[in-house]
Design a protein around this motif. Structure first.
Motif, PDB file in Angstrom:
ATOM      1  N   TYR A 141      74.087  45.236 -60.479  1.00  0.00           N
ATOM      2  CA  TYR A 141      72.742  44.677 -60.582  1.00  0.00           C
ATOM      3  C   TYR A 141      72.351  43.970 -59.285  1.00  0.00           C
ATOM      4  CZ  TYR A 141      72.850  45.644 -65.565  1.00  0.00           C
ATOM      5  OH  TYR A 141      72.910  46.280 -66.781  1.00  0.00           O
ATOM      6  N   PRO A 142      71.046  43.857 -59.023  1.00  0.00           N
ATOM      7  CA  PRO A 142      70.585  43.105 -57.841  1.00  0.00           C
ATOM      8  C   PRO A 142      71.013  41.648 -57.913  1.00  0.00           C
ATOM      9  CG  PRO A 142      68.794  44.400 -58.808  1.00  0.00           C
ATOM     10  CD  PRO A 142      69.936  44.447 -59.786  1.00  0.00           C
ATOM     11  N   GLY A 143      70.958  40.990 -56.768  1.00  0.00           N
ATOM     12  CA  GLY A 143      71.373  39.598 -56.695  1.00  0.00           C
ATOM     13  C   GLY A 143      70.450  38.665 -57.453  1.00  0.00           C
ATOM     14  N   PHE A 144      70.985  37.501 -57.802  1.00  0.00           N
ATOM     15  CA  PHE A 144      70.230  36.468 -58.504  1.00  0.00           C
ATOM     16  C   PHE A 144      70.793  35.122 -58.073  1.00  0.00           C
ATOM     17  CE2 PHE A 144      73.780  37.839 -61.082  1.00  0.00           C
ATOM     18  CZ  PHE A 144      74.392  36.655 -61.442  1.00  0.00           C
ATOM     19  N   THR A 145      70.163  34.054 -58.509  1.00  0.00           N
ATOM     20  CA  THR A 145      70.639  32.706 -58.190  1.00  0.00           C
ATOM     21  C   THR A 145      71.402  32.137 -59.376  1.00  0.00           C
ATOM     22  OG1 THR A 145      68.786  32.284 -56.695  1.00  0.00           O
ATOM     23  CG2 THR A 145      69.944  30.363 -57.555  1.00  0.00           C
ATOM     24  N   CYS A 146      72.526  31.480 -59.086  1.00  0.00           N
ATOM     25  CA  CYS A 146      73.238  30.752 -60.117  1.00  0.00           C
ATOM     26  C   CYS A 146      73.609  29.383 -59.574  1.00  0.00           C
ATOM     27  CB  CYS A 146      74.461  31.517 -60.613  1.00  0.00           C
ATOM     28  SG  CYS A 146      75.651  31.926 -59.351  1.00  0.00           S
ATOM     29  N   ARG A 147      74.032  28.515 -60.467  1.00  0.00           N
ATOM     30  CA  ARG A 147      74.249  27.123 -60.099  1.00  0.00           C
ATOM     31  C   ARG A 147      75.531  26.612 -60.726  1.00  0.00           C
ATOM     32  NH1 ARG A 147      70.316  24.405 -63.159  1.00  0.00           N
ATOM     33  NH2 ARG A 147      71.976  24.245 -64.713  1.00  0.00           N
ATOM     34  N   ILE A 177      83.838  35.751 -61.014  1.00  0.00           N
ATOM     35  CA  ILE A 177      84.224  35.491 -62.396  1.00  0.00           C
ATOM     36  C   ILE A 177      84.523  36.834 -63.030  1.00  0.00           C
ATOM     37  CG2 ILE A 177      83.607  34.479 -64.613  1.00  0.00           C
ATOM     38  CD1 ILE A 177      81.593  32.717 -63.187  1.00  0.00           C
ATOM     39  N   VAL A 178      85.753  37.025 -63.454  1.00  0.00           N
ATOM     40  CA  VAL A 178      86.165  38.254 -64.131  1.00  0.00           C
ATOM     41  C   VAL A 178      86.057  38.020 -65.631  1.00  0.00           C
ATOM     42  CG1 VAL A 178      88.040  39.895 -64.514  1.00  0.00           C
ATOM     43  CG2 VAL A 178      87.725  38.862 -62.245  1.00  0.00           C
ATOM     44  N   ILE A 179      85.175  38.775 -66.287  1.00  0.00           N
ATOM     45  CA  ILE A 179      84.923  38.617 -67.716  1.00  0.00           C
ATOM     46  C   ILE A 179      85.486  39.836 -68.442  1.00  0.00           C
ATOM     47  CG2 ILE A 179      83.148  38.364 -69.491  1.00  0.00           C
ATOM     48  CD1 ILE A 179      81.378  37.070 -67.331  1.00  0.00           C
ATOM     49  N   PRO A 180      86.665  39.720 -69.030  1.00  0.00           N
ATOM     50  CA  PRO A 180      87.282  40.865 -69.702  1.00  0.00           C
ATOM     51  C   PRO A 180      86.702  41.087 -71.100  1.00  0.00           C
ATOM     52  CG  PRO A 180      88.736  38.971 -69.823  1.00  0.00           C
ATOM     53  CD  PRO A 180      87.533  38.534 -69.042  1.00  0.00           C
ATOM     54  N   TYR A 184      74.460  29.387 -55.644  1.00  0.00           N
ATOM     55  CA  TYR A 184      75.127  30.597 -55.196  1.00  0.00           C
ATOM     56  C   TYR A 184      74.202  31.796 -55.327  1.00  0.00           C
ATOM     57  CZ  TYR A 184      79.571  28.079 -55.226  1.00  0.00           C
ATOM     58  OH  TYR A 184      80.593  27.187 -54.956  1.00  0.00           O
ATOM     59  N   ARG A 185      74.400  32.745 -54.430  1.00  0.00           N
ATOM     60  CA  ARG A 185      73.820  34.070 -54.588  1.00  0.00           C
ATOM     61  C   ARG A 185      74.841  34.902 -55.328  1.00  0.00           C
ATOM     62  NH1 ARG A 185      68.885  35.969 -55.215  1.00  0.00           N
ATOM     63  NH2 ARG A 185      68.646  38.115 -54.528  1.00  0.00           N
ATOM     64  N   CYS A 186      74.437  35.473 -56.458  1.00  0.00           N
ATOM     65  CA  CYS A 186      75.387  36.132 -57.347  1.00  0.00           C
ATOM     66  C   CYS A 186      74.964  37.561 -57.640  1.00  0.00           C
ATOM     67  CB  CYS A 186      75.497  35.364 -58.671  1.00  0.00           C
ATOM     68  SG  CYS A 186      75.937  33.634 -58.464  1.00  0.00           S
ATOM     69  N   ARG A 187      75.944  38.371 -58.003  1.00  0.00           N
ATOM     70  CA  ARG A 187      75.700  39.737 -58.480  1.00  0.00           C
ATOM     71  C   ARG A 187      76.599  39.989 -59.682  1.00  0.00           C
ATOM     72  NH1 ARG A 187      77.175  44.324 -55.104  1.00  0.00           N
ATOM     73  NH2 ARG A 187      78.884  43.014 -54.364  1.00  0.00           N
ATOM     74  N   VAL A 188      76.132  40.841 -60.578  1.00  0.00           N
ATOM     75  CA  VAL A 188      76.948  41.277 -61.709  1.00  0.00           C
ATOM     76  C   VAL A 188      77.250  42.766 -61.555  1.00  0.00           C
ATOM     77  CG1 VAL A 188      77.048  41.625 -64.199  1.00  0.00           C
ATOM     78  CG2 VAL A 188      76.011  39.547 -63.281  1.00  0.00           C
ATOM     79  N   ILE A 189      78.518  43.125 -61.703  1.00  0.00           N
ATOM     80  CA  ILE A 189      78.937  44.517 -61.721  1.00  0.00           C
ATOM     81  C   ILE A 189      79.617  44.782 -63.058  1.00  0.00           C
ATOM     82  CG2 ILE A 189      80.449  46.261 -60.694  1.00  0.00           C
ATOM     83  CD1 ILE A 189      80.033  44.893 -58.017  1.00  0.00           C
ATOM     84  N   LYS A 190      79.187  45.828 -63.752  1.00  0.00           N
ATOM     85  CA  LYS A 190      79.759  46.209 -65.040  1.00  0.00           C
ATOM     86  C   LYS A 190      80.641  47.445 -64.839  1.00  0.00           C
ATOM     87  CE  LYS A 190      76.176  44.255 -68.023  1.00  0.00           C
ATOM     88  NZ  LYS A 190      77.075  43.513 -68.924  1.00  0.00           N
ATOM     89  N   ILE A 250      81.333  38.965 -61.850  1.00  0.00           N
ATOM     90  CA  ILE A 250      80.231  38.253 -61.204  1.00  0.00           C
ATOM     91  C   ILE A 250      80.700  37.773 -59.833  1.00  0.00           C
ATOM     92  CG2 ILE A 250      78.604  36.339 -61.352  1.00  0.00           C
ATOM     93  CD1 ILE A 250      78.984  36.305 -64.351  1.00  0.00           C
ATOM     94  N   GLU A 251      80.041  38.231 -58.798  1.00  0.00           N
ATOM     95  CA  GLU A 251      80.322  37.768 -57.437  1.00  0.00           C
ATOM     96  C   GLU A 251      79.507  36.523 -57.147  1.00  0.00           C
ATOM     97  OE1 GLU A 251      80.272  39.879 -53.097  1.00  0.00           O
ATOM     98  OE2 GLU A 251      78.378  39.858 -54.212  1.00  0.00           O
ATOM     99  N   LEU A 252      80.127  35.537 -56.502  1.00  0.00           N
ATOM    100  CA  LEU A 252      79.438  34.295 -56.155  1.00  0.00           C
ATOM    101  C   LEU A 252      79.652  33.979 -54.684  1.00  0.00           C
ATOM    102  CD1 LEU A 252      81.154  33.728 -59.115  1.00  0.00           C
ATOM    103  CD2 LEU A 252      79.469  31.903 -59.125  1.00  0.00           C
TER     104      LEU A 252
END
Length: 201
Positions: free
Chosen positions: A105-111, A181-184, A85-91, A195-197
């Motif tokens: 944050y800029p995109g990254f790779t996740c698996r 993924i919503v991380i509370p 997946y192409r992912c992004r994290v937003i805080k 985290i967007e996937l």
């Protein structure tokens, strides 16, 4: 690294972390999650709302631009498939000591891949890398339980071994080919991380 998390969550006794020793074949996240993470998951909506409120005070345009990604009620049925997946994290929402109420944050790779009875999730790069398992949740959501790998560390810690590193979140489909993924209430910096996937390719 991911295999170590799988073993820690599903194969090793967790009595020191949770006070319970779930069956070695257990896939019920409630028998695995620490009490702190179970509470975070129960209070996810309050954390999400608080983070959004603070983010909108200074970044209302950016929040609105993200659309369904930052809509607490955007979940639709559909478990997340295995793959890259192409992912992004937003805080969202700054904690004390952090100056920013919104950071994208800029995109990254996740698996995501199948590991025995559970899926595994790993963020492949960056100074904070999530690593753990995805388990069945409810009719709309799956549950992520894992830890943060920091800096130049080469392996993940055992889940439940350090509460500051433990991470719990809801995995939700929000569009036909878009998940989050919503991380509370994460330990560091923010009130909620999202985290967007999006599948690669």
């Amino acid at each position: 690294m991911t295999r170590l998390i799988i073993a820690a969550l599903l194969l090793l006794p967790l009595g020191c972390a949770t006070g319970r020793s779930p069956d070695m074949r257990a896939t019920n996240w409630r028998s695995i999650a620490t009490s702190s993470d179970a509470e975070r998951l129960r209070e996810w909506r309050s954390s999400f709302a608080a983070g959004l409120a603070r983010a909108r005070t200074s970044h209302a345009t950016e929040v609105a631009r993200e659309g369904r990604l930052l809509d607490p009620d955007a979940a639709i049925p559909g478990p997340i498939p295995n793959g890259r997946y192409r992912c992004r994290v937003i805080k969202l929402g700054a904690k004390r000591g952090s100056p920013l109420n919104y950071v994208a944050y800029p995109g990254f790779t996740c698996r995501i891949r199948q590991e025995a009875v559970a899926q595994s999730f790993a963020k492949m790069s960056g100074p904070q890398r999530h690593d753990g398992v995805i388990l069945p949740g409810d009719a709309l959501r799956q549950v992520f339980l894992g830890t943060l790998v920091l800096g130049d560390e080469t392996r993940a810690m055992r889940y439940g071994g350090d509460p500051e590193r433990d991470v719990a979140g809801w995995v939700e489909r929000i569009e036909p080919k878009r998940w989050r993924i919503v991380i509370p209430a994460p330990t560091f910096e923010s009130l909620t991380d999202v985290i967007e996937l999006i599948p690669e390719g």
